[in-house]
Design an enzyme around this catalytic site. Structure first.
Site, mmCIF file in Angstrom:
data_model
loop_
_atom_site.group_PDB
_atom_site.id
_atom_site.type_symbol
_atom_site.label_atom_id
_atom_site.label_comp_id
_atom_site.label_asym_id
_atom_site.label_seq_id
_atom_site.Cartn_x
_atom_site.Cartn_y
_atom_site.Cartn_z
ATOM 1 C CE LYS A 120 24.477 50.987 55.715
ATOM 2 N NZ LYS A 120 25.254 49.842 54.952
ATOM 3 C CB SER B 183 38.020 43.911 50.907
ATOM 4 O OG SER B 183 38.498 44.829 49.965
ATOM 5 C CG HIS C 294 42.097 47.098 46.504
ATOM 6 N ND1 HIS C 294 41.759 46.517 47.571
ATOM 7 C CD2 HIS C 294 40.890 47.006 45.412
ATOM 8 C CE1 HIS C 294 40.284 46.416 47.585
ATOM 9 N NE2 HIS C 294 40.116 46.516 46.360
HETATM 10 P P1 ADP Z 1 33.716 48.425 45.755
HETATM 11 O O1 ADP Z 1 32.979 48.276 47.093
HETATM 12 O O2 ADP Z 1 33.489 49.818 45.158
HETATM 13 O O3 ADP Z 1 33.587 47.603 44.556
HETATM 14 P P2 ADP Z 1 36.466 47.431 46.390
HETATM 15 O O4 ADP Z 1 37.377 48.042 47.540
HETATM 16 O O5 ADP Z 1 35.825 46.186 46.611
HETATM 17 O O6 ADP Z 1 35.252 48.575 46.231
HETATM 18 O O7 ADP Z 1 37.348 47.587 44.974
HETATM 19 C C1 ADP Z 1 37.462 48.879 44.401
HETATM 20 C C2 ADP Z 1 38.032 48.129 43.066
HETATM 21 O O8 ADP Z 1 39.088 47.181 43.016
HETATM 22 C C3 ADP Z 1 37.061 47.562 42.278
HETATM 23 O O9 ADP Z 1 37.155 48.100 40.854
HETATM 24 C C4 ADP Z 1 37.459 46.035 42.282
HETATM 25 O O10 ADP Z 1 36.678 45.472 41.160
HETATM 26 C C5 ADP Z 1 38.877 46.205 42.288
HETATM 27 N N1 ADP Z 1 39.514 45.026 42.931
HETATM 28 C C6 ADP Z 1 39.189 44.374 43.776
HETATM 29 N N2 ADP Z 1 40.103 43.451 44.147
HETATM 30 C C7 ADP Z 1 40.902 43.518 43.117
HETATM 31 C C8 ADP Z 1 41.863 42.334 42.601
HETATM 32 N N3 ADP Z 1 42.402 41.492 43.430
HETATM 33 N N4 ADP Z 1 42.255 42.664 41.383
HETATM 34 C C9 ADP Z 1 42.272 43.641 40.685
HETATM 35 N N5 ADP Z 1 41.137 44.490 41.190
HETATM 36 C C10 ADP Z 1 40.391 44.457 42.285
#
Ligand code: ADP
Length: 157
Positions: free
Chosen positions: A41, A130, A17
């Site tokens: 929730k 995550s 992120h």
């Molecule tokens: P959500 O539950 O909305 O998918 P996340 O917190 O999992 O939220 O992810 C937020 C954004 O960051 C999403 O667009 C996801 O694809 C992107 N993302 C997550 N991990 C990575 C990573 N390692 N590299 C690039 N983008 C990522």
């Protein structure tokens, strides 16, 4: 001022992120890191909203132009409230692309002024999610490899 939102669950905010955020900061003066949650929730996710905020604060303390917020509704409703027209999302795989393009199209239909901007993951972080971080933590592993510099989970209450 060029503004965008970077929405997600951020449970927790990872080095992946952070990498997307750093790229986005080259394009925008202000970025709202927006933590979405389900208001129906009592508890959703592994970290509480307050803990997620603390983690993002620690990761971004040295950056300017960042604001952290939470929202219980649609991302486009948050865009309208903040007067923002760009939504940043990160892409790791073709699966991410397929999911994200559907969401982007739905958002555009509901709010035609909105633009979704996809930033590809850097190769070295493209496997990080995550979910991986939570699994490592649940099994007592060292998650610091997957977290941005400055984040120390032991300080969380
Ligand atoms: P959500 O539950 O909305 O998918 P996340 O917190 O999992 O939220 O992810 C937020 C954004 O960051 C999403 O667009 C996801 O694809 C992107 N993302 C997550 N991990 C990575 C990573 N390692 N590299 C690039 N983008 C990522």
């Amino acid at each position: 001022m060029r503004k965008a939102i970077f929405p997600g669950s951020f449970d927790p905010f990872t080095i992946g992120h952070y990498d997307v955020l750093e790229s986005a900061l080259k394009l925008f003066d202000k970025i709202y890191i927006a933590i979405g949650y389900n208001s129906t929730k009592e508890r959703n996710g592994y970290f509480t909203l307050q803990q997620r905020i603390e983690i993002i604060k620690a990761a971004t303390a040295h950056l300017s132009g960042i604001e952290i917020c939470t929202y219980p509704d649609l991302t486009i409703d948050l865009c309208r409230r903040l007067g923002v027209q760009c939504i940043i999302r990160g892409l790791r795989t073709t699966t991410d692309f397929e999911l994200e393009s559907v969401i982007a199209q739905a958002n555009k239909k509901m709010y035609p002024d909105v633009v979704s901007l996809f930033i590809p993951a850097s190769q070295e972080y493209s496997f990080i999610s995550s979910t991986v971080v939570r699994d490592v933590l649940i099994h007592g592993g060292d998650a610091s490899l997957f977290l941005p510099r400055g984040v120390d989970l032991s300080i969380l209450k």
